[in-house]
Design a protein around this motif. Structure first.
Motif, PDB file in Angstrom:
ATOM      1  N   PHE A   1       0.873  -1.138  -0.039  1.00 32.66           N
ATOM      2  CA  PHE A   1       0.006  -0.056   0.006  1.00 32.66           C
ATOM      3  C   PHE A   1       0.790   1.377  -0.126  1.00 32.66           C
ATOM      4  N   ASN A   2       1.825   1.182   0.854  1.00 30.17           N
ATOM      5  CA  ASN A   2       2.751   2.442   1.083  1.00 30.17           C
ATOM      6  C   ASN A   2       3.485   2.624  -0.129  1.00 30.17           C
ATOM      7  N   GLY A   3       4.061   1.379  -0.837  1.00 30.34           N
ATOM      8  CA  GLY A   3       5.048   1.487  -1.796  1.00 30.34           C
ATOM      9  C   GLY A   3       4.332   1.876  -3.132  1.00 30.34           C
ATOM     10  N   THR A   4       2.956   1.690  -3.469  1.00 34.77           N
ATOM     11  CA  THR A   4       2.273   2.033  -4.504  1.00 34.77           C
ATOM     12  C   THR A   4       1.477   3.446  -4.276  1.00 34.77           C
ATOM     13  N   ARG A   5       1.871   4.058  -3.390  1.00 29.76           N
ATOM     14  CA  ARG A   5       1.413   5.289  -2.963  1.00 29.76           C
ATOM     15  C   ARG A   5       0.067   5.498  -2.634  1.00 29.76           C
ATOM     16  N   GLY A   6      -0.392   4.392  -2.057  1.00 33.60           N
ATOM     17  CA  GLY A   6      -1.764   4.298  -1.471  1.00 33.60           C
ATOM     18  C   GLY A   6      -2.758   3.585  -2.469  1.00 33.60           C
ATOM     19  N   SER A   7      -2.516   2.960  -3.268  1.00 35.71           N
ATOM     20  CA  SER A   7      -3.148   2.366  -4.377  1.00 35.71           C
ATOM     21  C   SER A   7      -3.960   1.073  -3.756  1.00 35.71           C
ATOM     22  N   LEU A   8      -5.390   1.384  -3.437  1.00 38.15           N
ATOM     23  CA  LEU A   8      -6.069   0.410  -3.238  1.00 38.15           C
ATOM     24  C   LEU A   8      -6.400  -0.620  -4.183  1.00 38.15           C
ATOM     25  N   LEU A   9      -6.345  -0.310  -5.452  1.00 41.75           N
ATOM     26  CA  LEU A   9      -6.414  -1.404  -6.402  1.00 41.75           C
ATOM     27  C   LEU A   9      -5.437  -2.295  -6.224  1.00 41.75           C
ATOM     28  N   MET A  10      -3.901  -2.271  -6.027  1.00 43.07           N
ATOM     29  CA  MET A  10      -3.042  -3.050  -5.610  1.00 43.07           C
ATOM     30  C   MET A  10      -3.124  -4.108  -4.364  1.00 43.07           C
ATOM     31  N   VAL A  11      -3.690  -3.342  -3.387  1.00 42.10           N
ATOM     32  CA  VAL A  11      -4.108  -4.175  -2.304  1.00 42.10           C
ATOM     33  C   VAL A  11      -5.404  -4.988  -2.360  1.00 42.10           C
ATOM     34  N   ILE A  12      -6.408  -4.739  -3.076  1.00 42.47           N
ATOM     35  CA  ILE A  12      -7.486  -5.579  -3.526  1.00 42.47           C
ATOM     36  C   ILE A  12      -6.966  -6.529  -4.340  1.00 42.47           C
ATOM     37  N   ILE A  13      -6.342  -6.343  -5.225  1.00 47.21           N
ATOM     38  CA  ILE A  13      -5.682  -7.453  -5.814  1.00 47.21           C
ATOM     39  C   ILE A  13      -4.808  -8.378  -5.145  1.00 47.21           C
ATOM     40  N   LEU A  14      -3.983  -7.999  -4.241  1.00 49.35           N
ATOM     41  CA  LEU A  14      -3.046  -8.839  -3.537  1.00 49.35           C
ATOM     42  C   LEU A  14      -4.225  -9.809  -2.615  1.00 49.35           C
TER      43      LEU A  14
END
Length: 291
Positions: A224-237
């Motif tokens: 989340f922090n590394g992707t500048r707060g991308s919720l999309l990336m943590v949703i996929i993860l």
């Protein structure tokens, strides 16, 4: 001033105090509403009515629905717009996509290869099975956890917890509540996540699950922090965590191994990965105050 006007004024003052309390203590309100909503719903559905697991979906949306409600009450359209933008933010760099799609399956595969009986039983998925995984992935993302939870856990609670307690302590707090939120499933759903029939085995499985959630939350915070707060990336993860490690690799591994040594080995591997991330980032998990 007549009684109707006085009543209207009192209601307005009460609403104002309520909103002010939400602004002062957003995390307390978030955890309180989220746990109450989901626990009461699942107690009714699984504990009292004994309905099947597919009734889980509405209760599973507790974190996201709570986050949206509190955001509307405290930040209005600006806050909702911010959440929507982070849910759609995908320009994070190809390395983060490798991490999101590959880290947990790779860790699971490594754990399987360390167990001779699991390694002998392992069969890689066929082309047809791989295609079947796509609709499973989408269905899981929309209904069974990721979208239902991540707007709340990482979209609402995590930034506030990091600001107040720092990335490590904030993540540990979040991981603990994330695990505890699942309590009714261990109590009322037979065999959930390896839980036995008696209350002792249910509570033990629940305790181990909470422990598992903390290093997993550390990985999620780092992404989340590394992707500048991308919720999309943590949703996929989150979707990858719920689907591919189990579906791609455990399908051919005996259930006794999957629910036994493999589960514990994966938890240990995840804990070691969390320690590595903390050492690499000096405990900051790539956190910046702007998130």
């Amino acid at each position: 001033m007549d009684k109707r006007q006085m009543s209207t004024k009192e209601n307005t003052l009460d609403q104002s105090r309520l909103v002010e309390s939400m602004k002062r203590h957003p995390v307390v309100w978030f955890f309180g509403i989220t746990l109450s909503f989901t626990w009461i719903y699942e107690l009714l559905i699984f504990g009292i009515l004994k309905l099947p697991m597919y009734y889980l979906v509405p209760g599973g949306y507790g974190p996201t629905l709570t986050a949206i409600f509190l955001t509307i009450m405290t930040s209005g359209r600006t806050g909702i717009r911010n959440i929507a933008q982070r849910c759609l933010y995908w320009r994070t760099g190809w390395r983060w996509y490798l991490v999101v799609f590959g880290s947990l399956p790779a860790l699971m595969l490594l754990c399987i290869l360390l167990i001779p009986a699991a390694k002998a039983a392992l069969q890689m998925p066929t082309y047809t099975a791989a295609l079947t995984y796509i609709p499973l992935f989408i269905l899981t993302l929309l209904l069974f956890g990721p979208l239902a939870e991540e707007v709340g856990w990482r979209g609402f609670a995590l930034p506030l917890l990091q600001q107040r307690y720092g990335p490590l302590v904030g993540t540990v707090i979040l991981g603990g509540f994330w695990g505890m939120w699942h309590l009714p499933l261990f109590l009322f759903v037979p065999g959930y996540n390896g839980a036995g029939a008696d209350i002792g085995s249910k509570l033990l499985a629940f305790f181990l699950f909470v422990i598992f959630c903390i290093p997993l939350a550390i990985l999620f915070t780092w992404v989340f922090n590394g992707t500048r707060g991308s919720l999309l990336m943590v949703i996929i993860l989150h979707t990858v965590n719920n689907t591919s490690p189990v579906w791609l690799f455990l399908g051919s591994v005996p259930k006794s191994i999957g629910d036994g040594i493999l589960k514990y080995l994966f938890t240990i591997g995840l804990a070691l990965l969390a320690v590595l991330l903390l050492l690499m980032t000096r405990g900051r998990l790539r956190y910046k105050r702007s998130l």
